[in-house]
Design a protein around this motif. Structure first.
Motif, PDB file in Angstrom:
ATOM      1  N   GLY A 270       0.801  -1.214   0.000  1.00 44.10           N
ATOM      2  CA  GLY A 270       0.000   0.000   0.000  1.00 44.10           C
ATOM      3  C   GLY A 270       0.833   1.262   0.000  1.00 44.10           C
ATOM      4  N   LEU A 271       2.046   1.171  -0.525  1.00 42.64           N
ATOM      5  CA  LEU A 271       2.974   2.298  -0.495  1.00 42.64           C
ATOM      6  C   LEU A 271       3.191   2.910  -1.870  1.00 42.64           C
ATOM      7  CD1 LEU A 271       5.665   0.704   1.856  1.00 42.64           C
ATOM      8  CD2 LEU A 271       4.009   2.468   2.482  1.00 42.64           C
ATOM      9  N   ASP A 272       2.481   2.424  -2.866  1.00 42.26           N
ATOM     10  CA  ASP A 272       2.736   2.890  -4.228  1.00 42.26           C
ATOM     11  C   ASP A 272       2.191   4.284  -4.503  1.00 42.26           C
ATOM     12  OD1 ASP A 272       0.257   1.556  -3.848  1.00 42.26           O
ATOM     13  OD2 ASP A 272      -0.074   1.522  -6.011  1.00 42.26           O
ATOM     14  N   LYS A 273       1.134   4.673  -3.796  1.00 41.03           N
ATOM     15  CA  LYS A 273       0.476   5.948  -4.116  1.00 41.03           C
ATOM     16  C   LYS A 273       1.136   7.147  -3.437  1.00 41.03           C
ATOM     17  CE  LYS A 273      -4.123   4.178  -5.291  1.00 41.03           C
ATOM     18  NZ  LYS A 273      -3.682   2.791  -5.422  1.00 41.03           N
ATOM     19  N   ASN A 274       1.515   7.005  -2.185  1.00 41.03           N
ATOM     20  CA  ASN A 274       2.109   8.149  -1.481  1.00 41.03           C
ATOM     21  C   ASN A 274       3.626   7.997  -1.364  1.00 41.03           C
ATOM     22  OD1 ASN A 274       1.835  10.690  -0.281  1.00 41.03           O
ATOM     23  ND2 ASN A 274       1.899   9.808   1.781  1.00 41.03           N
ATOM     24  N   THR A 275       4.239   7.548  -2.435  1.00 38.18           N
ATOM     25  CA  THR A 275       5.691   7.425  -2.506  1.00 38.18           C
ATOM     26  C   THR A 275       6.190   8.109  -3.767  1.00 38.18           C
ATOM     27  OG1 THR A 275       5.784   5.332  -1.262  1.00 38.18           O
ATOM     28  CG2 THR A 275       7.624   5.819  -2.726  1.00 38.18           C
ATOM     29  N   ILE A 276       7.156   8.998  -3.591  1.00 36.51           N
ATOM     30  CA  ILE A 276       7.843   9.597  -4.735  1.00 36.51           C
ATOM     31  C   ILE A 276       8.919   8.618  -5.173  1.00 36.51           C
ATOM     32  CG2 ILE A 276       9.258  11.520  -5.537  1.00 36.51           C
ATOM     33  CD1 ILE A 276       7.951  13.250  -3.364  1.00 36.51           C
ATOM     34  N   ILE A 319      10.001  10.110 -12.886  1.00 35.99           N
ATOM     35  CA  ILE A 319       9.517  10.347 -11.531  1.00 35.99           C
ATOM     36  C   ILE A 319       8.007  10.148 -11.475  1.00 35.99           C
ATOM     37  CG2 ILE A 319       9.394  12.846 -11.971  1.00 35.99           C
ATOM     38  CD1 ILE A 319       9.951  13.283  -8.964  1.00 35.99           C
ATOM     39  N   GLN A 320       7.548   9.573 -10.376  1.00 37.18           N
ATOM     40  CA  GLN A 320       6.113   9.358 -10.180  1.00 37.18           C
ATOM     41  C   GLN A 320       5.753   9.575  -8.714  1.00 37.18           C
ATOM     42  OE1 GLN A 320       4.117   5.341  -9.822  1.00 37.18           O
ATOM     43  NE2 GLN A 320       3.438   5.835 -11.895  1.00 37.18           N
ATOM     44  N   TRP A 321       4.633  10.256  -8.502  1.00 30.51           N
ATOM     45  CA  TRP A 321       4.015  10.381  -7.176  1.00 30.51           C
ATOM     46  C   TRP A 321       2.515  10.456  -7.414  1.00 30.51           C
ATOM     47  CZ3 TRP A 321       4.063  15.359  -3.708  1.00 30.51           C
ATOM     48  CH2 TRP A 321       3.418  15.068  -2.490  1.00 30.51           C
ATOM     49  N   LEU A 322       1.848   9.348  -7.304  1.00 33.36           N
ATOM     50  CA  LEU A 322       0.438   9.261  -7.666  1.00 33.36           C
ATOM     51  C   LEU A 322      -0.414  10.203  -6.834  1.00 33.36           C
ATOM     52  CD1 LEU A 322       0.093   5.395  -8.159  1.00 33.36           C
ATOM     53  CD2 LEU A 322       0.404   7.159  -9.900  1.00 33.36           C
ATOM     54  N   ASP A 323      -0.211  10.224  -5.519  1.00 38.13           N
ATOM     55  CA  ASP A 323      -1.003  11.099  -4.650  1.00 38.13           C
ATOM     56  C   ASP A 323      -0.680  12.572  -4.860  1.00 38.13           C
ATOM     57  OD1 ASP A 323      -2.381   9.016  -3.588  1.00 38.13           O
ATOM     58  OD2 ASP A 323      -1.441   9.063  -1.606  1.00 38.13           O
ATOM     59  N   GLY A 324       0.482  12.851  -5.409  1.00 35.44           N
ATOM     60  CA  GLY A 324       0.888  14.244  -5.598  1.00 35.44           C
ATOM     61  C   GLY A 324       0.667  14.762  -6.999  1.00 35.44           C
ATOM     62  N   GLY A 325       0.048  13.949  -7.852  1.00 34.01           N
ATOM     63  CA  GLY A 325      -0.269  14.404  -9.195  1.00 34.01           C
ATOM     64  C   GLY A 325       0.875  14.310 -10.184  1.00 34.01           C
ATOM     65  N   ILE A 326       1.972  13.656  -9.801  1.00 33.04           N
ATOM     66  CA  ILE A 326       3.099  13.477 -10.728  1.00 33.04           C
ATOM     67  C   ILE A 326       2.943  12.094 -11.349  1.00 33.04           C
ATOM     68  CG2 ILE A 326       5.606  13.462 -10.980  1.00 33.04           C
ATOM     69  CD1 ILE A 326       5.789  15.215  -8.511  1.00 33.04           C
ATOM     70  N   LYS A 327       2.270  12.047 -12.460  1.00 34.93           N
ATOM     71  CA  LYS A 327       1.909  10.757 -13.062  1.00 34.93           C
ATOM     72  C   LYS A 327       1.470  11.005 -14.501  1.00 34.93           C
ATOM     73  CE  LYS A 327      -2.774  11.255 -11.214  1.00 34.93           C
ATOM     74  NZ  LYS A 327      -3.860  10.652 -10.404  1.00 34.93           N
ATOM     75  N   GLY A 328       1.129   9.935 -15.176  1.00 35.02           N
ATOM     76  CA  GLY A 328       0.393  10.085 -16.416  1.00 35.02           C
ATOM     77  C   GLY A 328       1.153   9.918 -17.704  1.00 35.02           C
ATOM     78  N   GLY A 329       2.431   9.614 -17.641  1.00 33.48           N
ATOM     79  CA  GLY A 329       3.152   9.368 -18.868  1.00 33.48           C
ATOM     80  C   GLY A 329       3.282  10.579 -19.764  1.00 33.48           C
ATOM     81  N   LYS A 330       4.117  11.540 -19.359  1.00 34.74           N
ATOM     82  CA  LYS A 330       4.295  12.743 -20.192  1.00 34.74           C
ATOM     83  C   LYS A 330       5.741  13.206 -20.147  1.00 34.74           C
ATOM     84  CE  LYS A 330       2.614  15.640 -16.376  1.00 34.74           C
ATOM     85  NZ  LYS A 330       1.580  16.612 -15.948  1.00 34.74           N
ATOM     86  N   ASP A 331       6.159  13.821 -21.233  1.00 33.52           N
ATOM     87  CA  ASP A 331       7.505  14.359 -21.346  1.00 33.52           C
ATOM     88  C   ASP A 331       7.511  15.835 -21.011  1.00 33.52           C
ATOM     89  OD1 ASP A 331       8.507  11.934 -22.214  1.00 33.52           O
ATOM     90  OD2 ASP A 331       8.241  12.401 -24.335  1.00 33.52           O
ATOM     91  N   LEU A 332       8.499  16.264 -20.234  1.00 29.66           N
ATOM     92  CA  LEU A 332       8.718  17.679 -19.946  1.00 29.66           C
ATOM     93  C   LEU A 332      10.138  18.018 -20.375  1.00 29.66           C
ATOM     94  CD1 LEU A 332       7.099  17.906 -16.389  1.00 29.66           C
ATOM     95  CD2 LEU A 332       6.055  18.500 -18.576  1.00 29.66           C
TER      96      LEU A 332
END
Length: 601
Positions: A270-276, A319-332
């Motif tokens: 249960g650590l996948d969502k609130n983990t950077i 980088i991914q942080w699901l709870d923090g909105g850093i997700k979704g497969g995009k290039d910056l």
């Protein structure tokens, strides 16, 4: 009575309503107080930007990393330093290597300096539990071991790689001895498997909801290229025709397998969502692409590890942080760098940065969460593999937007010329002058840092480390580097012989000069009785004397051939000094391979 009853019922209902409202608002309020995110930083070693399936490599299969790539935010213009130690130092301190002092991988410049604040210190001060698993490469002795630098729990190899002469003698990627909180411990299995397994064990054994910061700096796929045959086998058919070495791809395939297991573990816990979760590399590839471009794949970039060209320092960063909105497969495409990690993670985790250390990076949180753009920013690379400071212009790459200025006189536009074949400096002299002035100001400011001028010193005397070990791998000198156990085993002689010391306490010290390390001891003129895993071809050397210079004292003793060490007892005064020690053989002198110092008074 009826009126009283109605009144009582109204009061009761009002009381119930108020209670419900209190519970509701309390629940709502507490629901907003989110647990700080965990942070896991995975750093691979010598994995170039082209050493991934998701980056278009036509032969390599990395399905688990590819899946993460598809689900994460990718900084597509992310840069590090061209070598291991400088990148790791920049990540840990938030300062460019020219400012933190760790700009090389040997000769005394592969260690941090005393008192520098690290990323682990920052997380620990904010209440995080901190751990490291793998490769540190920022100093093997107090006061800059991981345990001295903010990490609560550490499982590591020493020096810059498993099997190097400063590491535990006989380590070979399989069934090795690693250091658990500075104590040697035998492990079973392949190195990468061990690092991920120990990280999962650390998480599983946590007994509370305290957030954690895990630094997982792998030693793979750094050479020697060693991996179980089953991982390399699918790539053997491409060797020497399409790729350089199948074992490199096998090592990356093993990383991919471990990464997939690790992500499944986090989800189960249960650590996948609130983990950077961050996946990145420390520099360009070494064996993934040949310099002539005939073998391998490099993402249409020129340059490999150690180069100022783009392929030497531009790396994957996911980088991914699901709870923090850093997700979704995009290039910056924002120009970004290793020095940005501390300010960015601190903001995302709600941590105030310490005021007593400057940081060179910028906060990229708005870039990651709101797609904001940052333009006209400059990033500085000053590369020199030596104990002396980097030059102002030579060995540099100054980055701004799509431009790269190399050595102060080569200008490339990466948007139009990703292979960096067309030097357009003469047509853009105003831009060149602007970048040179920026670099001049940056360099001049850097020279004011004590870490620029002073060598990192190992502290001895009345410290948490009773006995300090020095090796010729980290010795300062004019000779080429020496770093392999095989080189020591075969008696390779090297002129490097100097170590910087910071003596903590006045008193008597025992200096023990050795041909072989203590964990595989042998006579000065002989060979050890053990040959761990049958790895080495031992050869004898016959030094006649050992000479030591320290604290204005010059000492010399005759070597007793069947003794394991030549020992000196010396009285030293508090302060900084240099230790110079040599084997003397006829008219020849060369650095002592292993030296141990212990405070005895």
């Amino acid at each position: 009575m009826i009126k009283n009853y109605i009144k009582e019922m109204m009061n009761y209902r009002t009381s119930i309503l108020l209670t419900c409202l209190i519970i509701f608002f309390s629940t709502f309020t507490f629901g907003q107080e989110k647990q700080p995110p965990n942070v896991i930083l995975i750093l691979t070693d010598d994995q170039g930007i082209g050493d991934l399936g998701c980056h278009g490599n036509p032969w390599l299969k990395t399905p688990n990393i590819d899946t993460f790539y598809e689900q994460s935010v990718r900084l597509t213009d992310f840069h590090v330093s061209p070598l291991c130690t400088p990148t790791r130092a920049a990540i840990m301190t938030g300062q460019y290597p020219i400012r933190n002092g760790a700009w090389a991988t040997y000769k005394g410049r592969d260690a941090l300096s005393k008192g520098q604040i690290t990323m682990a210190d920052i997380f620990k001060s904010a209440g995080y539990s901190t751990a490291l698993f793998g490769k540190w490469h920022l100093g093997d002795n107090f006061p800059v071991r991981p345990s001295d630098s903010g990490f609560d729990h550490v499982v590591q190899h020493l020096a810059g790689g498993i099997g190097e002469l400063s590491d535990y003698w006989g380590n070979s990627y399989f069934d090795d001895v690693y250091y658990v909180n500075n104590q040697p411990q035998q492990f079973k299995g392949y190195c990468t498997d061990v690092w991920f397994s120990e990280a999962m064990k650390f998480i599983s054994q946590k007994e509370n909801d305290q957030p954690f910061f895990i630094y997982l700096p792998l030693n793979a796929p750094h050479d020697p290229l060693i991996v179980d045959e089953k991982y390399a086998a699918p790539y053997k058919k491409y060797e020497n025709t399409e790729i350089i070495d199948a074992n490199l791809y096998g090592m990356i395939a093993n990383i991919d397998e471990n990464f997939g297991k690790f992500r499944k573990f986090l989800k189960k816990k249960g650590l996948d969502k609130n983990t950077i979760l961050i996946y990145m590399s420390d520099n360009g590839t070494r064996f993934g692409y040949s310099r002539d471009g005939k073998l391998g794949y490099n993402y249409d970039l020129k340059g490999i590890k150690g180069d100022q060209l783009e392929g030497g320092h531009r790396v994957p960063f996911f980088i991914q942080w699901l709870d923090g909105g850093i997700k979704g497969g995009k290039d910056l495409s924002t120009l970004s760098a290793h020095v940005d990690l501390i300010p960015t993670l601190a903001y995302l985790c709600g941590i105030d940065l310490p005021k007593n250390q400057s940081f060179d990076g910028i906060d990229l949180s708005a870039v990651l969460t709101k797609n904001e753009e940052i333009n006209d920013r400059s990033i500085f690379i000053h590369h020199r593999q030596d104990w002396r400071p980097p030059f102002q212009d030579k060995g540099t790459c100054i980055l701004k937007n799509e431009w790269r200025l190399i050595d102060g006189n080569q200008l490339y536009n990466m948007a139009k010329d990703p292979q960096q074949t067309n030097n357009v400096a003469s047509n853009n002299q105003a831009l060149v002058n602007t970048l040179l002035l920026e670099n001049e100001a940056f360099y001049h400011q850097s020279t004011n840092y004590s870490t620029f001028r002073e060598l990192p010193s190992t502290v001895i005397g009345n410290t948490p480390q009773k006995e300090v070990k020095f090796t010729i791998q980290h010795a300062i000198g004019e000779d080429k580097g020496i770093w392999k156990c095989e080189q020591v085993a075969e008696g390779m002689k090297n002129k490097n012989n100097t170590h910087a010391l910071d003596i903590q306490t006045d008193g008597e010290y025992l200096i023990s000069c050795r041909r072989w390390p203590k964990e595989c001891a042998g006579p000065m003129h002989g060979i050890p009785s053990e040959n761990p895993k049958g790895l080495f071809h031992y050869k004898q050397i016959q030094p006649e004397k050992v000479r030591v210079s320290i604290g204005n004292q010059m000492l010399e003793k005759v070597v007793v051939p069947d003794k394991e060490a030549v020992e000196f007892k010396v009285k030293l005064e508090k302060g900084k000094t240099l230790l110079v020690n040599d084997f003397i053989e006829g008219d020849e002198s060369y650095g002592v391979f292993y030296t141990y110092i212990e405070f005895i008074d």
